[in-house]
Write an enzyme that holds these catalytic residues in place. Structure first.
Site, PDB file in Angstrom:
ATOM      1  N   HIS A  78      92.142  29.599 -79.232  1.00 45.99           N
ATOM      2  CA  HIS A  78      91.011  29.883 -78.329  1.00 45.99           C
ATOM      3  C   HIS A  78      91.400  31.017 -77.373  1.00 45.99           C
ATOM      4  CE1 HIS A  78      88.081  29.452 -75.085  1.00 45.99           C
ATOM      5  NE2 HIS A  78      89.061  29.166 -74.244  1.00 45.99           N
ATOM      6  N   ASP A 107      81.736  63.322 -77.290  1.00 42.99           N
ATOM      7  CA  ASP A 107      82.265  62.158 -78.031  1.00 42.99           C
ATOM      8  C   ASP A 107      83.613  61.819 -77.421  1.00 42.99           C
ATOM      9  OD1 ASP A 107      83.147  60.297 -80.087  1.00 42.99           O
ATOM     10  OD2 ASP A 107      81.616  61.190 -81.372  1.00 42.99           O
ATOM     11  N   TRP A 143      99.075  30.429 -75.865  1.00 39.62           N
ATOM     12  CA  TRP A 143      98.982  31.864 -76.166  1.00 39.62           C
ATOM     13  C   TRP A 143     100.196  32.613 -75.646  1.00 39.62           C
ATOM     14  CZ3 TRP A 143      97.967  36.407 -73.072  1.00 39.62           C
ATOM     15  CH2 TRP A 143      97.999  36.188 -71.696  1.00 39.62           C
ATOM     16  N   SER A 170      96.357  48.796 -82.045  1.00 46.24           N
ATOM     17  CA  SER A 170      94.943  49.095 -81.872  1.00 46.24           C
ATOM     18  C   SER A 170      94.625  49.368 -80.401  1.00 46.24           C
ATOM     19  CB  SER A 170      94.115  47.926 -82.409  1.00 46.24           C
ATOM     20  OG  SER A 170      92.823  47.963 -81.894  1.00 46.24           O
ATOM     21  N   SER A 171      95.149  48.514 -79.511  1.00 43.52           N
ATOM     22  CA  SER A 171      94.881  48.689 -78.075  1.00 43.52           C
ATOM     23  C   SER A 171      95.484  49.987 -77.565  1.00 43.52           C
ATOM     24  CB  SER A 171      95.496  47.554 -77.260  1.00 43.52           C
ATOM     25  OG  SER A 171      94.795  46.391 -77.483  1.00 43.52           O
ATOM     26  N   HIS A 254     100.976  39.613 -66.939  1.00 43.77           N
ATOM     27  CA  HIS A 254     100.217  39.749 -65.709  1.00 43.77           C
ATOM     28  C   HIS A 254      99.342  41.007 -65.687  1.00 43.77           C
ATOM     29  CE1 HIS A 254      98.730  38.110 -62.117  1.00 43.77           C
ATOM     30  NE2 HIS A 254      98.707  39.335 -61.642  1.00 43.77           N
ATOM     31  N   GLU A 256      98.246  42.339 -68.212  1.00 40.21           N
ATOM     32  CA  GLU A 256      97.258  42.063 -69.261  1.00 40.21           C
ATOM     33  C   GLU A 256      96.007  41.388 -68.694  1.00 40.21           C
ATOM     34  OE1 GLU A 256      96.658  42.623 -72.389  1.00 40.21           O
ATOM     35  OE2 GLU A 256      95.070  41.137 -72.655  1.00 40.21           O
ATOM     36  N   TYR A 258      94.886  41.781 -65.833  1.00 37.44           N
ATOM     37  CA  TYR A 258      94.152  42.803 -65.070  1.00 37.44           C
ATOM     38  C   TYR A 258      93.452  43.790 -65.990  1.00 37.44           C
ATOM     39  CZ  TYR A 258      96.168  40.944 -60.818  1.00 37.44           C
ATOM     40  OH  TYR A 258      96.510  40.122 -59.774  1.00 37.44           O
ATOM     41  N   SER A 269      80.770  47.580 -59.916  1.00 37.07           N
ATOM     42  CA  SER A 269      80.570  48.664 -58.965  1.00 37.07           C
ATOM     43  C   SER A 269      79.520  49.657 -59.451  1.00 37.07           C
ATOM     44  CB  SER A 269      81.880  49.417 -58.731  1.00 37.07           C
ATOM     45  OG  SER A 269      82.900  48.520 -58.389  1.00 37.07           O
ATOM     46  N   HIS A 303     105.476  35.015 -60.712  1.00 34.46           N
ATOM     47  CA  HIS A 303     104.721  33.933 -60.072  1.00 34.46           C
ATOM     48  C   HIS A 303     104.139  32.988 -61.115  1.00 34.46           C
ATOM     49  CE1 HIS A 303     100.972  36.753 -60.027  1.00 34.46           C
ATOM     50  NE2 HIS A 303     100.923  35.977 -61.074  1.00 34.46           N
ATOM     51  N   HIS A 304     104.224  33.373 -62.378  1.00 38.23           N
ATOM     52  CA  HIS A 304     103.843  32.438 -63.454  1.00 38.23           C
ATOM     53  C   HIS A 304     104.994  31.487 -63.765  1.00 38.23           C
ATOM     54  CE1 HIS A 304     100.170  34.679 -64.630  1.00 38.23           C
ATOM     55  NE2 HIS A 304     100.838  35.720 -64.176  1.00 38.23           N
ATOM     56  N   THR A 329      92.114  43.202 -53.309  1.00 41.94           N
ATOM     57  CA  THR A 329      91.021  42.434 -53.900  1.00 41.94           C
ATOM     58  C   THR A 329      89.968  42.132 -52.847  1.00 41.94           C
ATOM     59  OG1 THR A 329      92.712  41.444 -55.306  1.00 41.94           O
ATOM     60  CG2 THR A 329      90.527  40.479 -55.402  1.00 41.94           C
ATOM     61  N   LYS A 332      87.804  45.056 -52.220  1.00 47.54           N
ATOM     62  CA  LYS A 332      86.761  45.214 -53.233  1.00 47.54           C
ATOM     63  C   LYS A 332      85.578  44.305 -52.942  1.00 47.54           C
ATOM     64  CE  LYS A 332      88.944  47.227 -57.150  1.00 47.54           C
ATOM     65  NZ  LYS A 332      87.851  48.129 -57.468  1.00 47.54           N
ATOM     66  N   ARG A 451      97.810  20.612 -67.905  1.00 44.60           N
ATOM     67  CA  ARG A 451      97.008  21.330 -68.895  1.00 44.60           C
ATOM     68  C   ARG A 451      97.577  21.112 -70.289  1.00 44.60           C
ATOM     69  NH1 ARG A 451      98.778  27.646 -67.986  1.00 44.60           N
ATOM     70  NH2 ARG A 451      97.375  27.986 -69.721  1.00 44.60           N
TER      71      ARG A 451
END
Lengths: 537, 385
Positions: A78, A107, A143, A170-171, A254, A256, A258, A269, A303-304, A329, A332, A451
C-alpha cells in the site's frame, strides 16, 4: 539548436499521431502528462484497495480475512504503490502538463527521455506488483525495507529491489528533465523570481530527487549483496550494522516525503490567490521557505530513529533541527491565511480542497511538531499516532491538493467544465470521511496501539471500527472523482469554457492566456509578457 | 426529509458506539507509573496545548476571513501583498514558542538517558516472536510469549470472541517481575531481527537490535501489572508478542526470586525422570501450539514456499539427531530453540511431531537423550571454532 528549429517548421501544424500508438511513442508534454496522471489515478485505486483490505481486517478484533503475513504485505505494498505509483507520478504528470505552459515553453527540454521515464515507471510498478504472485509473497517488511527483516523476504526480494532501481531511474530522469526545462526554456521575460510558485516548488523538488534517489538505490543494492553475495553491510555478525541501513534509508526517506509535499505547496499557492482574487501574500518568502524546508529535510533524518539507540548528542541535535522545520512551515501557513484575508473569495471545488488542505495539513504539522520532541517520541514512535500524522500530511494534504489541481486544470486541459455539483459532493464526502478515518487514529496511538499489527487488544476496538467506517466511505467516494474526470473528458456539462476559465486567472499565470483546450503544441514562440500578479513584480 | 436522514445516521453511529463499548478506552496519552513517564506526559500536554492555541488563532483568522471576505457578501478584494514587518513577526513568534518547548524537552531527554546508579540489571532479548529475560544479578532466565488463550483466539476464524479472552493479545505465559522503588537498568538486544520493547506505563520504548546493546532504565513507584507490546515490525507475528511487567513490593519480589530457583530445580528433576510416550505427546502438543504452530500451522502442513511442512517431513521422520540439531540450531527464519525450550519441552515436542501430525515414527524421545544431543552439539560447535 538552430538545425532542429529549421526542421521543426514542417512539424508545427501536426496534431498527435493516430490510434493507440500515439500514447506509446508520444513525446508531447501534454500527452505524457495525461499518461502520468491517469496512471497515478489507477494506482491510487490499486493502493486504495490495499488500504481497504487493511481496514477491513482491522474493523474488529480477531483475524477474519487475511493471515498476518499477507497483512504485512498489504501495509508494505500500500505504501510503496501510493508513494511511488500514485502521489509522485501524479505530481510529475502535473509538472509535465503545467510547467511548459506556465513558463511559456513549447515542450519539456528532453521529450524522448520524458517518454522513457514514464514507461520505466510503468515497468517498475508492474515488477513490484508481480511480487504479489511470487512464492513467499510480496515484501512484508514495511515500505522502509529494514534489514534484517527484509532479508527474510522470499523470491520477491530481488524483484522488489530491481523495481526500486527502475522507479529511481525514472524519477531521476523526470527530475533532470524538469530542471533542464526550467533553466533553459523560460520565456525571456520570465526571470526566476517571476516564475509561478508551482514551478519554483518543482524546481526545488527536482533537486531533492536527484540528490536522494541514488542514495535509496545504493541502500537497496547493499541489501541485495548482503542477501546474495555474502556481504555484511547490515549484518552485525559479519561486522556490519543494521542501524546503518536506517540512517541511509532516512537520509533518502525524509527528503522523499517532502518530494510529495513541496509540489503540494506549489499548487495550493497557485489556487488560493485565484479564488481569493488577490496576489499571493508573500511570494519571495514562500520561495525562501520552500528552499529552507528542502535544506532542512537533509539534516533531520534520524528523528525517525529516536528509539533506535543514539548518543544523547545525536538525540538532541536531531530534535532541535527537526523543530526548526516548524518555522518555514508556519510561514507558509500564515502566507496562505494572509492571502485569503480581505480577498473576495468564492468556493469552487478547487478552492474547497485547497482550504481543507491548509487546515488539515496544519493538523498534520502540529502532530509533527509534537513528535519532534524526542522524549515524547519515545511514546509516539511506531504507534497509530504516527500513522495518523503522516496520513494527515499525505491524504488530506497531497491527495486533496491533487484533487484540487484536477478540478482546477481539467477545464483548461479538456475545454469542458466539470460537474460542479458532483464535485462538491465528492469534496464533502472526502473531507468528512477522511477525518472519520484518520482522526481516531491519534487516540489509538496515544492509548498504546502499535502500528503495523493485524489484530489488536479489545480496548482499541471502538476507534478502529470508526476509522474503518471512515475508510469505507472515503475509498468509494473517490470513484466519484474518476467518474467526473471521465465525464469531463467526454464533454462535461456541455458548457464550453473560456481560455481564462476562472475569473481573473489570466493575471496569475500564463496557461490561462491559452485557449481551452490548448493546442497540441503551445508557445512555439515565447510570449512577450508574463503575468506577475502573484510573483515579484 | 433531510432531518430524518441525519437523525438515522446519528442513531447508527450511536449504536456502534455504546454497543461496542466493552472496554475502557482512552483518548490521551497515559500518565504512567514512573516519574519519567509523568515528565513525558507533561511535555506531551504542553505541546498539545500550544498546538491547540496556535490552531485556534490560525483557523480562527482563516474562518473569519472565509465568512466575511466572500465575494457573495460583496467583499471587494484588496490588493496588498508583502509586508516585511508582518513577515518578521510571524517568523519570530514561532521561534520563541519552539525555544519554550525545547528547554523542558532537553531536560527530560537528559533524564531519560542517565542509566547510572542502577540497583539491578535485566537483559532483554527480542526473538521472533517472544521476549527473553535475563536477570543479570541472579540466575533467573526465561522466555515470555503470548498466552495460550489469546493464541487460540487469534487464529483466523477461530470462532472465539476476543472480547471473552481476558487481556486479549496483552497477556503472556510468564511475565517479567520487577521490584518497586528500585532503579532498574535494562539492556536490550535481539537474536534475529529488530524489535522494540514498549510498556506505555513506563514512558518509553527502546529498539532491540541484533548485535548491539541498548540501555534504558525505570523506577516504578506503584506495584501493579503493566502491559505493552512489540512496537517495531518484526515479521509475521509482530502483533502477537506482548509484554507484561509485574511490579511487586520488595518482600514479594524476594519471595518470587526464591520461588524461581525452586522452579529451576524442579525442571532439572523432571529432565532426569523417564517419561512415558503419552505424557510426552500430550505435553508436546501444547509446546507445539505455542512455539511451532504459527509457522508450521496447527496441522503441521506449513505454508508452501515459506514454511516447510512437518507432516511427512523427511527430517522429522528420519534420524532423531538430525531433527534435534535442526531445532537446536535453527535455520533461516526458524529461530534456534536450543535456549528457548527446556529439555523436557524439547523432548515432548520432538515426540509429538514424530508421532503426531500424520507422522508415525513410533519412538518416544526422553529429556535425557535431548541433553546428550545438546552437549554433543555444543562440543561440535566448539570444534568448529
Amino acid at each position: 539548436m538552430s538545425a532542429v528549429t529549421a526542421e521543426d517548421h514542417d512539424h508545427h501544424d501536426h496534431g498527435p499521431a493516430k490510434g493507440l500508438l500515439r500514447w506509446v511513442i508520444t513525446t508531447n508534454h501534454k500527452d505524457i502528462g495525461t499518461l502520468y496522471l491517469l496512471f497515478a489515478l489507477l494506482m491510487f485505486f490499486v493502493g486504495g484497495t490495499m488500504a481497504l483490505i487493511i481496514r477491513a481486517e482491522l474493523f474488529e478484533p480477531g483475524m477474519q480475512f487475511v493471515n498476518p503475513q499477507f497483512f504485512n504485505s498489504m501495509t508494505t505494498m500500500h505504501a510503496l504503490v501510493m508513494v511511488f505509483g500514485a502521489v509522485m507520478p501524479a505530481f510529475v504528470g502535473l509538472a509535465n502538463w503545467m510547467i511548459p505552459m506556465m513558463i511559456g515553453a513549447p515542450d519539456m527540454a528532453l521529450p524522448r527521455m520524458n517518454n522513457m521515464s514514464f514507461w520505466m515507471l510503468v515497468a517498475g510498478i508492474l515488477l513490484l506488483a508481480s511480487t504479489l504472485l511470487m512464492e513467499g509473497g510480496a515484501p512484508a517488511s514495511g515500505w522502509t525495507l529494514y534489514p534484517p527483516l527484509v532479508l527474510q523476504t522470499g523470491t520477491a526480494l530481488p524483484f522488489a529491489i530491481f523495481s526500486v532501481h527502475l522507479l529511481g531511474i525514472s524519477s531521476i530522469m523526470g527530475a533532470i528533465n524538469i530542471i533542464a526545462t526550467i533553466f533553459n526554456m523560460r520565456a525571456p521575460a520570465m526571470s526566476l523570481m517571476k516564475m509561478p510558485l508551482f514551478v519554483w516548488t518543482w524546481l526545488i523538488t527536482a533537486f531533492l530527487l536527484i540528490a536522494i534517489m541514488p542514495v535509496f538505490a545504493g541502500a537497496v543494492t547493499m541489501l541485495l549483496t548482503d542477501r546474495f553475495f555474502d556481504t555484511s553491510f547490515f549484518n552485525a555478525a559479519g561486522g556490519g550494522d543494521p542501524v546503518l541501513y536506517q540512517h541511509i534509508f532516512w537520509f533518502f526517506g525524509h527528503p522523499e516525503v517532502y518530494v510529495m509535499i513541496l509540489p503540494t505547496f506549489g499548487v495550493a499557492s497557485t489556487i488560493i490567490p485565484v479564488f481569493a482574487r488577490k496576489p499571493l501574500f508573500g511570494y519571495a518568502s514562500m520561495v525562501y521557505a520552500t528552499a529552507a524546508i528542502a535544506f532542512l529535510s537533509f539534516i533531520v533524518w534520524a528523528h525517525h530513529m529516536f528509539t533506535v539507540g543514539m548518543p544523547i548528542a545525536g538525540e538532541l541535535y536531531f530534535m532541535y533541527a527537526t523543530m526548526l522545520i516548524a518555522i518555514p512551515t508556519a510561514v507558509k501557513i500564515f502566507n496562505w491565511t494572509a492571502t485569503m484575508w480581505k480577498g473576495a473569495m468564492t468556493f469552487e471545488t478547487p478552492m474547497l480542497f485547497s482550504i481543507a488542505f491548509v487546515v488539515l495539513f496544519t493538523i498534520g504539522g502540529f502532530t509533527g511538531l509534537m513528535m519532534a520532541l524526542a522524549p515524547v517520541d519515545f511514546q509516539y514512535h511506531d504507534t497509530y499516532f504516527i500513522v495518523a500524522h503522516f496520513h494527515y500530511t499525505l491524504v488530506p494534504a497531497s491527495v486533496f491538493i491533487l484533487m484540487a489541481a484536477g478540478y482546477f486544470w481539467l477545464p483548461k486541459w479538456t475545454g469542458n467544465m466539470y460537474d460542479e455539483k458532483l464535485a462538491k459532493l465528492h469534496f464533502w464526502l472526502s473531507a468528512i470521511s477522511v477525518n472519520i478515518l484518520f482522526f481516531p487514529q491519534h487516540f489509538l496511538g496515544l492509548a498504546g496501539m502499535p502500528r503495523r499489527i493485524p489484530d489488536y487488544a479489545v480496548q482499541f476496538a471502538d476507534w478502529n471500527m470508526i476509522s474503518s467506517i471512515g475508510a469505507f466511505i472515503y475509498g468509494p467516494s473517490q470513484l466519484i472523482f474518476a467518474y467526473i474526470v471521465y465525464k469531463t473528458i467526454k464533454g462535461g456539462t456541455g458548457e464550453k469554457v473560456t481560455g481564462e476559465v476562472w475569473e481573473g486567472a489570466k493575471e496569475q499565470s500564463l496557461e490561462w492566456t491559452l485557449s481551452s483546450p490548448p493546442p497540441y503544441h503551445t508557445f512555439t514562440t515565447p510570449p512577450k509578457d508574463v503575468p506577475t500578479m502573484s510573483t515579484s513584480r | 426529509m433531510i432531518k430524518a436522514k441525519q437523525f438515522s445516521a446519528v442513531l447508527t453511529l450511536m449504536a456502534f458506539g455504546p454497543g461496542s463499548a466493552h472496554a475502557d478506552y482512552t483518548l490521551n496519552l497515559m500518565k504512567g507509573v514512573t516519574q519519567l513517564s509523568n515528565d513525558v506526559y507533561d511535555l506531551h500536554m504542553l505541546a498539545l496545548w500550544i498546538c491547540v492555541f496556535v490552531g485556534i488563532g490560525v483557523f480562527g483568522t482563516m474562518f473569519y476571513s472565509i465568512y466575511y471576505h466572500r465575494k457573495s457578501m460583496g467583499h471587494k478584494a484588496e490588493q496588498f501583498h508583502e509586508n516585511t514587518t508582518v513577515e518578521i513577526i510571524w517568523t519570530i513568534i514561532p521561534t520563541i514558542i519552539l525555544i519554550a518547548m525545547a528547554i523542558p524537552a532537553t531536560k527530560t531527554m537528559l533524564e531519560m538517558n542517565s542509566t547510572e546508579e542502577a540497583e539491578m540489571s535485566i537483559k532483554i532479548t527480542g526473538w521472533q516472536w517472544k521476549w527473553e529475560y535475563d536477570y543479570l544479578d541472579n540466575d533467573i532466565h526465561f522466555f515470555s510469549s503470548l498466552d495460550e488463550a489469546s493464541n487460540k483466539a487469534r487464529q483466523k476464524n477461530s470462532g472465539i470472541d476476543p472480547r471473552d479472552v481476558p487481556h486479549y493479545l496483552l497477556n503472556v505465559d510468564k511475565p517479567l517481575v520487577i521490584p518497586v522503588n528500585t532503579k532498574i537498568r535494562f539492556l536490550f538486544t535481539a537474536a534475529d531481527v529488530i524489535h522494540s520493547w514498549w510498556v506505555p506505563d513506563l514512558g518509553w520504548k527502546k529498539d532491540t537490535v541484533p548485535g548491539f546493546i541498548n540501555e534504558s532504565w525505570t523506577y516504578v513507584e506503584k506495584a501493579g501489572t503493566y502491559r505493552g507490546q512489540c512496537a517495531e515490525l518484526c515479521g509475521k507475528d509482530h502483533g502477537f508478542m506482548p509484554i507484561v511487567v509485574i511490579a511487586k513490593e520488595k518482600a514479594d519480589y524476594d519471595a518470587w526470586v526464591v520461588e524461581q530457583s525452586g522452579l529451576a530445580t524442579a525442571e532439572e528433576n523432571a529432565a532426569e525422570k523417564e517419561w512415558d510416550s503419552e505424557e510426552l505427546i500430550a505435553k508436546g502438543e501444547k509446546v507445539y501450539a505455542n512455539n511451532c504452530a504459527s509457522c508450521h500451522m496447527e496441522d503441521g502442513a506449513g505454508i508452501a514456499g515459506t514454511f516447510p511442512a512437518i507432516k511427512g517431513s523427511a527430517i522429522v521422520k528420519g534420524e532423531l539427531k538430525e531433527q534435534v540439531n535442526l531445532m537446536l540450531k535453527g535455520k533461516g527464519m526458524m529461530p534456534a530453540f536450543g535456549q528457548m525450550l527446556s529439555a523436557v519441552d524439547f523432548a515432548a515436542v520432538s515426540t509429538f511431531i514424530r508421532n503426531g501430525l500424520g507422522n508415525s515414527v513410533g519412538d518416544s524421545v526422553q529429556p535425557s537423550e535431548i541433553k546428550i544431543l545438546q552437549s554433543e552439539r555444543v562440543s561440535e560447535e566448539d570444534g568448529e571454532d
